[in-house]
Design a protein around this motif. Structure first.
Motif, PDB file in Angstrom:
ATOM      1  N   MET A   1      32.057  49.860  40.653  1.00 33.08           N
ATOM      2  CA  MET A   1      31.826  48.420  40.485  1.00 33.08           C
ATOM      3  C   MET A   1      32.963  47.678  41.186  1.00 33.08           C
ATOM      4  N   ASP A   2      32.611  46.644  41.941  1.00 36.48           N
ATOM      5  CA  ASP A   2      33.579  45.834  42.658  1.00 36.48           C
ATOM      6  C   ASP A   2      33.635  44.463  41.991  1.00 36.48           C
ATOM      7  N   GLY A   3      34.842  43.949  41.737  1.00 39.42           N
ATOM      8  CA  GLY A   3      34.917  42.671  41.056  1.00 39.42           C
ATOM      9  C   GLY A   3      36.315  42.090  41.069  1.00 39.42           C
ATOM     10  N   GLU A   4      36.498  41.084  40.235  1.00 41.39           N
ATOM     11  CA  GLU A   4      37.764  40.356  40.154  1.00 41.39           C
ATOM     12  C   GLU A   4      38.249  40.366  38.713  1.00 41.39           C
ATOM     13  N   LEU A   5      39.507  40.774  38.536  1.00 46.79           N
ATOM     14  CA  LEU A   5      40.145  40.679  37.230  1.00 46.79           C
ATOM     15  C   LEU A   5      40.682  39.256  37.114  1.00 46.79           C
ATOM     16  N   TRP A   6      40.109  38.498  36.204  1.00 47.14           N
ATOM     17  CA  TRP A   6      40.257  37.048  36.191  1.00 47.14           C
ATOM     18  C   TRP A   6      40.606  36.566  34.796  1.00 47.14           C
ATOM     19  N   ALA A   7      41.547  35.614  34.727  1.00 46.28           N
ATOM     20  CA  ALA A   7      41.952  35.068  33.435  1.00 46.28           C
ATOM     21  C   ALA A   7      41.447  33.651  33.226  1.00 46.28           C
ATOM     22  N   GLY A   8      40.653  33.148  34.162  1.00 45.76           N
ATOM     23  CA  GLY A   8      40.165  31.775  34.081  1.00 45.76           C
ATOM     24  C   GLY A   8      40.713  30.946  35.222  1.00 45.76           C
ATOM     25  N   ARG A   9      40.157  29.770  35.402  1.00 45.94           N
ATOM     26  CA  ARG A   9      40.605  28.880  36.468  1.00 45.94           C
ATOM     27  C   ARG A   9      42.062  28.469  36.254  1.00 45.94           C
ATOM     28  N   GLU A  10      42.798  28.454  37.373  1.00 43.85           N
ATOM     29  CA  GLU A  10      44.212  28.066  37.399  1.00 43.85           C
ATOM     30  C   GLU A  10      45.073  28.978  36.525  1.00 43.85           C
ATOM     31  N   GLN A  11      44.665  30.229  36.381  1.00 44.64           N
ATOM     32  CA  GLN A  11      45.417  31.209  35.591  1.00 44.64           C
ATOM     33  C   GLN A  11      45.773  32.434  36.436  1.00 44.64           C
ATOM     34  N   PHE A  12      46.001  32.218  37.722  1.00 49.94           N
ATOM     35  CA  PHE A  12      46.295  33.333  38.630  1.00 49.94           C
ATOM     36  C   PHE A  12      47.548  34.100  38.199  1.00 49.94           C
ATOM     37  N   SER A  13      48.599  33.387  37.837  1.00 50.45           N
ATOM     38  CA  SER A  13      49.854  34.044  37.466  1.00 50.45           C
ATOM     39  C   SER A  13      49.661  34.966  36.266  1.00 50.45           C
ATOM     40  N   HIS A  14      48.873  34.520  35.293  1.00 51.94           N
ATOM     41  CA  HIS A  14      48.614  35.374  34.122  1.00 51.94           C
ATOM     42  C   HIS A  14      47.868  36.638  34.539  1.00 51.94           C
ATOM     43  N   ALA A  15      46.875  36.493  35.431  1.00 56.36           N
ATOM     44  CA  ALA A  15      46.112  37.655  35.869  1.00 56.36           C
ATOM     45  C   ALA A  15      47.018  38.666  36.575  1.00 56.36           C
TER      46      ALA A  15
END
Length: 291
Positions: free
Chosen positions: A90-104
């Protein structure tokens, strides 16, 4: 039959004969990912493409048994996060929500997983690399697969069509205004190819690129005693200065030599040098393509 194996059986049965399946990636070996080119206004026919939000997180590749970064490093997610995942890539993005790049990024980089931090993460699945059909069929396949998995932290990326280039630009503005990074376009008839090509396109309100820090230039005036600019070198050998885009904290403690950073720019000169480049962030999750 265990749930994990049952999901794999259901999925393979639904797919029928498979195309060439990427073998599970060895730790340290970059997984065979499909990479995006940059959208150019006026591509035709636009109706051939599916459109989705571009999630500002960390690219993740599930090879059927472990979760990897785009560079091939194993991601130390908690056991519950990947429990029961199907034995198919599976290909995807580990995401913490919008404008949460640093947390991810900070969550994914931890060698000892922080359970509370991972509770805020989602794996946004946008493709199935081992599926032998075109992308339009793969959308249905990953939606069905994740419906069977039925855990809230693994979500199918919604895909839809837009009627015109004007509508596409309006969608981009709406997405960015809401805190999103941009949009992706994926040709419906395309097969999954581990290469950069026009079957997958990214569309953002600015261009960006990566460069490796090779020097610090001292500041002047109000920046005396702090960073004035970074000298960075792109992967294709272009050198440029980044003198804007920094916070006061970043000027006091700038990215170290050897670190890769992302910078924004608006097109390139005739010599291929990015124009009006400004610092965006340290790119801790990014690694240059291997020769």
């Amino acid at each position: 039959m265990q749930r994990r194996h049952f999901l794999a059986y259901l999925t393979l049965a639904a797919w029928g004969p498979l195309a060439l399946i990427p073998s599970p990636a060895v730790a340290g070996e970059a997984p065979p990912l499909m990479l995006a080119n940059v959208y150019q206004p006026g591509i035709t026919p636009l109706a051939d493409y599916w459109v989705s939000e571009k999630y500002d997180g960390v690219r993740g590749y599930w090879d059927g048994r472990q979760l990897l970064t785009r560079g091939g490093e194993r991601i130390q997610a908690p056991g519950w996060f990947t429990a029961g995942w199907p034995a198919v890539p599976m290909d995807g993005e580990l995401w913490a929500g919008r404008e949460q790049f640093s947390h991810a990024v900070s969550t994914v980089r931890q060698q000892t997983p922080d359970d509370a931090a991972w509770r805020r993460m989602r794996f946004m699945v946008f493709d199935l690399p081992a599926h032998g059909g075109p992308f339009t069929e793969r959308i249905t396949a990953y939606q069905q697969l994740l419906a069977q998995l039925a855990v809230p932290w693994v979500q199918p990326v919604p895909q839809h069509k837009v009627a015109s280039h004007a509508a596409l630009h309006a969608l981009l503005r709406q997405t960015v205004k809401a805190g999103g990074e941009g949009v992706m376009l994926h040709r419906g008839a395309s097969l999954y190819r581990a290469a950069r090509n026009d079957d997958l396109l990214k569309f953002k309100p600015f261009d960006d690129a990566e460069g490796q820090v090779i020097a610090h230039l001292p500041g002047r005036g109000k920046h005396t005693g702090r960073l004035g600019a970074l000298v960075v070198q792109t992967q294709d050998g272009q050198r440029l200065r980044l003198g804007t885009g920094f916070t006061d904290a970043q000027r006091a403690h700038p990215p170290a030599a050897g670190v890769w950073v992302t910078f924004r720019h608006r097109g390139v000169t005739d010599q291929g040098i990015p124009r009006f480049a400004s610092f965006l962030r340290v790119r801790e999750d990014w690694e240059p393509a291997r020769p």
